[in-house]
Design an enzyme around this catalytic site. Structure first.
Site, PDB file in Angstrom:
ATOM      1  N   CYS A 132     -19.656 -46.284 -32.871  1.00 41.60           N
ATOM      2  CA  CYS A 132     -18.553 -45.862 -31.967  1.00 41.60           C
ATOM      3  C   CYS A 132     -18.030 -47.240 -31.024  1.00 41.60           C
ATOM      4  CB  CYS A 132     -19.106 -44.859 -30.881  1.00 41.60           C
ATOM      5  SG  CYS A 132     -17.735 -43.964 -30.105  1.00 41.60           S
ATOM      6  N   CYS A 134     -16.937 -47.201 -27.828  1.00 43.39           N
ATOM      7  CA  CYS A 134     -16.891 -46.959 -26.339  1.00 43.39           C
ATOM      8  C   CYS A 134     -18.112 -47.861 -25.652  1.00 43.39           C
ATOM      9  CB  CYS A 134     -16.855 -45.367 -26.208  1.00 43.39           C
ATOM     10  SG  CYS A 134     -18.770 -44.850 -26.509  1.00 43.39           S
ATOM     11  N   CYS A 142     -13.401 -44.473 -27.276  1.00 45.41           N
ATOM     12  CA  CYS A 142     -13.907 -44.615 -28.426  1.00 45.41           C
ATOM     13  C   CYS A 142     -12.996 -45.418 -29.412  1.00 45.41           C
ATOM     14  CB  CYS A 142     -14.435 -43.231 -28.802  1.00 45.41           C
ATOM     15  SG  CYS A 142     -15.650 -42.482 -27.669  1.00 45.41           S
ATOM     16  N   LYS A 209     -18.509 -32.415 -32.131  1.00 44.25           N
ATOM     17  CA  LYS A 209     -18.902 -33.286 -30.803  1.00 44.25           C
ATOM     18  C   LYS A 209     -17.948 -32.568 -30.012  1.00 44.25           C
ATOM     19  CE  LYS A 209     -19.411 -37.556 -28.772  1.00 44.25           C
ATOM     20  NZ  LYS A 209     -19.585 -39.089 -29.127  1.00 44.25           N
ATOM     21  N   ARG A 219     -23.428 -42.077 -20.209  1.00 41.23           N
ATOM     22  CA  ARG A 219     -22.711 -43.168 -19.995  1.00 41.23           C
ATOM     23  C   ARG A 219     -23.061 -44.103 -19.215  1.00 41.23           C
ATOM     24  NH1 ARG A 219     -17.269 -39.019 -20.419  1.00 41.23           N
ATOM     25  NH2 ARG A 219     -17.669 -38.316 -22.560  1.00 41.23           N
ATOM     26  N   ARG A 231     -12.280 -37.786 -22.562  1.00 40.42           N
ATOM     27  CA  ARG A 231     -12.364 -37.863 -24.120  1.00 40.42           C
ATOM     28  C   ARG A 231     -11.635 -36.522 -24.446  1.00 40.42           C
ATOM     29  NH1 ARG A 231     -14.871 -42.465 -23.954  1.00 40.42           N
ATOM     30  NH2 ARG A 231     -17.242 -42.554 -23.373  1.00 40.42           N
ATOM     31  N   GLU A 247     -13.720 -28.914 -38.098  1.00 43.28           N
ATOM     32  CA  GLU A 247     -14.045 -30.437 -38.041  1.00 43.28           C
ATOM     33  C   GLU A 247     -15.357 -30.463 -39.151  1.00 43.28           C
ATOM     34  OE1 GLU A 247     -13.340 -32.888 -36.799  1.00 43.28           O
ATOM     35  OE2 GLU A 247     -12.113 -32.717 -35.011  1.00 43.28           O
ATOM     36  N   LYS A 262     -23.292 -31.427 -31.458  1.00 42.56           N
ATOM     37  CA  LYS A 262     -23.814 -31.891 -30.265  1.00 42.56           C
ATOM     38  C   LYS A 262     -22.839 -31.688 -28.949  1.00 42.56           C
ATOM     39  CE  LYS A 262     -23.324 -36.602 -28.129  1.00 42.56           C
ATOM     40  NZ  LYS A 262     -22.999 -37.810 -28.248  1.00 42.56           N
ATOM     41  N   SER A 288     -27.903 -36.479 -23.225  1.00 46.18           N
ATOM     42  CA  SER A 288     -28.549 -36.778 -22.018  1.00 46.18           C
ATOM     43  C   SER A 288     -28.618 -35.782 -20.866  1.00 46.18           C
ATOM     44  CB  SER A 288     -27.779 -38.215 -21.414  1.00 46.18           C
ATOM     45  OG  SER A 288     -26.375 -37.917 -21.391  1.00 46.18           O
ATOM     46  N   TYR A 327     -34.089 -37.154 -26.355  1.00 44.42           N
ATOM     47  CA  TYR A 327     -34.820 -37.916 -25.259  1.00 44.42           C
ATOM     48  C   TYR A 327     -36.156 -37.692 -25.022  1.00 44.42           C
ATOM     49  CZ  TYR A 327     -30.167 -39.462 -25.020  1.00 44.42           C
ATOM     50  OH  TYR A 327     -28.935 -40.057 -25.297  1.00 44.42           O
TER      51      TYR A 327
HETATM   52  C1  PBG Z   1     -20.531 -42.268 -27.991  1.00 40.15           C
HETATM   53  C2  PBG Z   1     -21.499 -41.448 -27.817  1.00 40.15           C
HETATM   54  C3  PBG Z   1     -21.714 -40.633 -26.611  1.00 40.15           C
HETATM   55  C4  PBG Z   1     -22.881 -40.197 -26.783  1.00 40.15           C
HETATM   56  C5  PBG Z   1     -23.374 -40.331 -27.928  1.00 40.15           C
HETATM   57  N1  PBG Z   1     -22.419 -41.066 -28.567  1.00 40.15           N
HETATM   58  C6  PBG Z   1     -20.919 -40.531 -25.302  1.00 40.15           C
HETATM   59  C7  PBG Z   1     -19.566 -40.144 -25.308  1.00 40.15           C
HETATM   60  O1  PBG Z   1     -19.027 -39.064 -26.001  1.00 40.15           O
HETATM   61  O2  PBG Z   1     -18.965 -40.147 -24.293  1.00 40.15           O
HETATM   62  C8  PBG Z   1     -23.582 -38.977 -25.685  1.00 40.15           C
HETATM   63  C9  PBG Z   1     -25.003 -38.806 -25.952  1.00 40.15           C
HETATM   64  C10 PBG Z   1     -25.705 -38.352 -24.700  1.00 40.15           C
HETATM   65  O3  PBG Z   1     -25.118 -37.884 -23.632  1.00 40.15           O
HETATM   66  O4  PBG Z   1     -26.812 -38.217 -24.794  1.00 40.15           O
HETATM   67  N2  PBG Z   1     -19.218 -41.844 -28.375  1.00 40.15           N
END
Ligand code: PBG
Length: 345
Positions: A132, A134, A142, A209, A219, A231, A247, A262, A288, A327
């Protein structure tokens, strides 16, 4: 002397033929009847790799997680390997950022460096590299921006993502995982990998996603909060299940080797539908915010860490995910090891 109600209840219960509780009576019977298994090899540990040396910096919003410089990463990864964790997923925090995210394809950047170091140290460990922009753009989006409108430009972003993917494959990544949610990113990356001689490197597509509030702690960890806006012009609306399936189907057509949904816990319906519609390996990302929310309750004594974590993971497996990015990977692998020793469920 039984009352009429008690007599009636007695008649109906003795007549009960189906008694599911028969199979729940002892731990051994419960193990025998268990439908879903969770193994350490099914878990993938996300790791944040920083430029610099001698850094192991705890992430405030993700208790138990840290940012690592390459020289400190090895010891952490050794533990994961010893515990039998299936793979790691690398994210990079570069020394500098710019509008294009060019640090992303720098062969001396934190992710390529980490890949090379880990491949030397533990050659058998599967290394997945998140692709990515970002983490590498100064604006935190991104993709690249239209100067006039600030919109994220799709087709202009594709060749940059392809450069990042090739840089990671050059460094030795086993799998690349594009997460930018640009249309056509899987096809663009596949073509670039093939031209660069990486025909054997699989693509794990962040296929569905969602634009989720639950990425907040990530982030902070990856220093990738958008400087403006959000986003939602590229990630999916949490309200849209059918669009998610579209998708996913597109990523399959474009040549994805593995699919991802995700976040995970709030999107079990999507996991189940993708599992039923497609045959590719399916990965779910327990993100996260899912981890942070559970851990916050654990810290307050409101949830039991081990039971809540393992339950959240088995639910994701039951919904249909083959593999889980989480995690909890290290802790869960340890709990599973303990459980196989003491036979507990
Ligand atoms: C990058 C990305 C993100 C996550 C994984 N790859 C952040 C986003 O899309 O803002 C999130 C992973 C997480 O929250 O654990 N694009």
């Amino acid at each position: 002397m039984l009352t009429t109600i008690e007599r009636t209840t007695e008649r109906t219960t003795t007549a009960l033929v189906s008694r599911p509780r028969r199979l729940r009576r002892t731990p051994a019977l419960r193990r025998l009847a268990c439908e879903t298994e969770l193994r350490a090899e099914q878990l993938i540990a996300p790791l944040f790799v920083m430029a610099g040396t001698d850094i192991a910096r705890p992430i405030g919003s993700m208790p138990g997680q840290s940012q690592w410089s390459v020289d400190r990463l090895g010891a952490e990864v050794d533990e994961l390997v010893d515990l039998g964790v299936g793979a790691v997923l690398l994210f990079g925090l570069p020394a500098t950022k710019d509008a294009l995210g060019s640090a992303g394809w720098d062969p001396a950047g934190p992710v390529p460096q980490a890949i090379r170091a880990l491949k030397q140290r533990t050659p058998d460990l599967v290394i997945i590299a998140d692709v990515c922009l970002c983490e590498y753009t100064d604006h935190g989006h991104c993709g690249v921006l239209d100067d006039a409108t600030g919109a994220v430009l799709n087709d202009e972003t594709l060749p940059l993502l392809a450069r990042v993917a090739v840089a990671y494959a050059d460094a030795g990544a086993d799998i690349v995982a594009p997460s930018a949610m640009m249309d056509g990113q899987v096809a663009a990356i596949r073509a670039a990998l093939d031209v660069a001689g990486h025909r054997e490197v699989p693509i794990l597509a962040y296929a569905a996603k969602f634009a989720s509030a639950f990425y907040g702690p990530f982030r902070e960890a990856a220093d990738s909060t958008p400087a403006f806006g959000d986003r939602r012009a590229y990630q999916l609306d949490p309200a849209n299940g059918r669009e998610a399936l579209r998708e996913v189907a597109l990523d399959v057509e474009e040549g994805a080797d593995m699919l991802m949904v995700k976040p995970a816990g709030l999107y079990l319906d999507i996991i189940r539908q993708v599992r039923d519609l497609h045959t590719l390996p399916l990965v779910a990302y327990q993100v996260s915010g899912e981890y942070a929310a559970q851990q916050a309750a654990v810290e307050r004594g409101w949830l039991d860490e081990r039971r809540a974590a393992l339950e959240s993971l088995i639910a994701i497996r039951r919904a249909g995910a083959d593999l889980i990015i989480t995690y909890y990977a290290k802790a869960a692998a340890r709990w599973l090891q303990e459980r196989s020793v003491d036979g507990r469920r």
